[in-house]
Design a protein around this motif. Structure first.
Motif, short mmCIF file in Angstrom:
data_model
loop_
_atom_site.label_atom_id
_atom_site.label_comp_id
_atom_site.label_asym_id
_atom_site.label_seq_id
_atom_site.Cartn_x
_atom_site.Cartn_y
_atom_site.Cartn_z
N GLY A 1 11.29 54.54 -22.72
CA GLY A 1 10.17 55.35 -22.25
C GLY A 1 10.17 55.64 -20.77
O GLY A 1 9.27 56.29 -20.27
N VAL A 2 11.18 55.18 -20.04
CA VAL A 2 11.24 55.35 -18.59
C VAL A 2 12.00 56.63 -18.24
O VAL A 2 12.98 56.98 -18.87
CB VAL A 2 11.94 54.13 -17.93
N THR A 3 11.51 57.32 -17.18
CA THR A 3 12.20 58.48 -16.62
C THR A 3 12.61 58.14 -15.19
O THR A 3 11.79 57.68 -14.40
CB THR A 3 11.28 59.72 -16.60
N ILE A 4 13.88 58.36 -14.88
CA ILE A 4 14.39 58.15 -13.52
C ILE A 4 14.58 59.53 -12.91
O ILE A 4 15.36 60.34 -13.40
CB ILE A 4 15.70 57.35 -13.54
N GLY A 5 13.84 59.79 -11.83
CA GLY A 5 13.81 61.10 -11.20
C GLY A 5 15.11 61.49 -10.52
O GLY A 5 15.93 60.64 -10.15
N LYS A 6 15.27 62.78 -10.31
CA LYS A 6 16.47 63.36 -9.71
C LYS A 6 16.77 62.73 -8.34
O LYS A 6 15.89 62.59 -7.51
CB LYS A 6 16.28 64.87 -9.54
N GLY A 7 18.05 62.36 -8.14
CA GLY A 7 18.50 61.85 -6.86
C GLY A 7 18.10 60.41 -6.55
O GLY A 7 18.29 59.95 -5.43
N SER A 8 17.59 59.69 -7.52
CA SER A 8 17.16 58.31 -7.29
C SER A 8 18.35 57.36 -7.29
O SER A 8 19.38 57.61 -7.90
CB SER A 8 16.17 57.88 -8.36
N ALA B 1 21.98 47.36 -8.09
CA ALA B 1 22.64 46.55 -9.11
C ALA B 1 21.73 45.43 -9.59
O ALA B 1 21.03 44.80 -8.80
CB ALA B 1 23.93 45.98 -8.56
N GLY B 2 21.72 45.21 -10.90
CA GLY B 2 20.96 44.12 -11.49
C GLY B 2 19.47 44.38 -11.65
O GLY B 2 18.74 43.51 -12.10
N SER B 3 19.01 45.57 -11.29
CA SER B 3 17.58 45.89 -11.39
C SER B 3 17.15 46.05 -12.85
O SER B 3 17.94 46.43 -13.71
CB SER B 3 17.26 47.18 -10.65
N VAL B 4 15.87 45.77 -13.10
CA VAL B 4 15.26 46.04 -14.40
C VAL B 4 14.17 47.07 -14.15
O VAL B 4 13.20 46.81 -13.46
CB VAL B 4 14.66 44.77 -15.02
N VAL B 5 14.36 48.27 -14.70
CA VAL B 5 13.42 49.38 -14.48
C VAL B 5 12.41 49.38 -15.61
O VAL B 5 12.76 49.63 -16.76
CB VAL B 5 14.17 50.73 -14.40
N ILE B 6 11.13 49.10 -15.26
CA ILE B 6 10.09 48.98 -16.29
C ILE B 6 9.10 50.12 -16.28
O ILE B 6 8.27 50.25 -17.17
CB ILE B 6 9.34 47.64 -16.15
N LYS B 7 9.16 50.98 -15.23
CA LYS B 7 8.25 52.13 -15.17
C LYS B 7 8.99 53.31 -14.53
O LYS B 7 10.08 53.14 -13.98
CB LYS B 7 6.98 51.80 -14.39
N ASP B 8 8.40 54.50 -14.63
CA ASP B 8 9.05 55.70 -14.11
C ASP B 8 9.39 55.58 -12.62
O ASP B 8 8.64 54.98 -11.85
CB ASP B 8 8.14 56.92 -14.31
N TYR C 1 10.03 54.59 -30.54
CA TYR C 1 11.09 54.83 -29.58
C TYR C 1 10.77 56.10 -28.81
O TYR C 1 10.56 57.15 -29.41
CB TYR C 1 12.44 54.97 -30.29
N LYS C 2 10.69 56.00 -27.49
CA LYS C 2 10.36 57.15 -26.66
C LYS C 2 11.59 57.77 -26.02
O LYS C 2 11.59 58.92 -25.69
CB LYS C 2 9.36 56.72 -25.57
N GLY C 3 12.60 56.97 -25.79
CA GLY C 3 13.83 57.46 -25.16
C GLY C 3 13.80 57.29 -23.65
O GLY C 3 12.75 57.11 -23.04
N ILE C 4 14.97 57.31 -23.06
CA ILE C 4 15.15 57.17 -21.61
C ILE C 4 15.65 58.49 -21.07
O ILE C 4 16.55 59.10 -21.65
CB ILE C 4 16.17 56.06 -21.32
N VAL C 5 15.09 58.93 -19.92
CA VAL C 5 15.53 60.16 -19.28
C VAL C 5 16.07 59.81 -17.90
O VAL C 5 15.35 59.22 -17.09
CB VAL C 5 14.37 61.18 -19.15
#
Length: 54
Positions: free
Chosen positions: A28-35, A39-46, A8-12
């Protein structure tokens, strides 16, 4: 399968992000500031800072 173990890496999620209804963020995904994530998206990478994803 039981002997494979788990990691488990965690989500940021950084400050000032907007995530629409039903968004899925994988481990394991990081979502950057102000992003903004649509709706309905699947986030698979940073996601970089101030990016818009749909």
């Amino acid at each position: 399968m039981n002997q494979q173990g788990h990691s488990y890496k965690g989500i940021v999620i950084e400050d000032d992000c907007w995530l629409g209804t039903g968004v899925r963020v994988l481990d394991g995904v990081t979502i950057g500031k102000g992003s903004i994530i649509g709706a309905g998206s699947v986030v698979i990478k940073d996601v970089p800072t101030e990016a818009v994803g749909v």
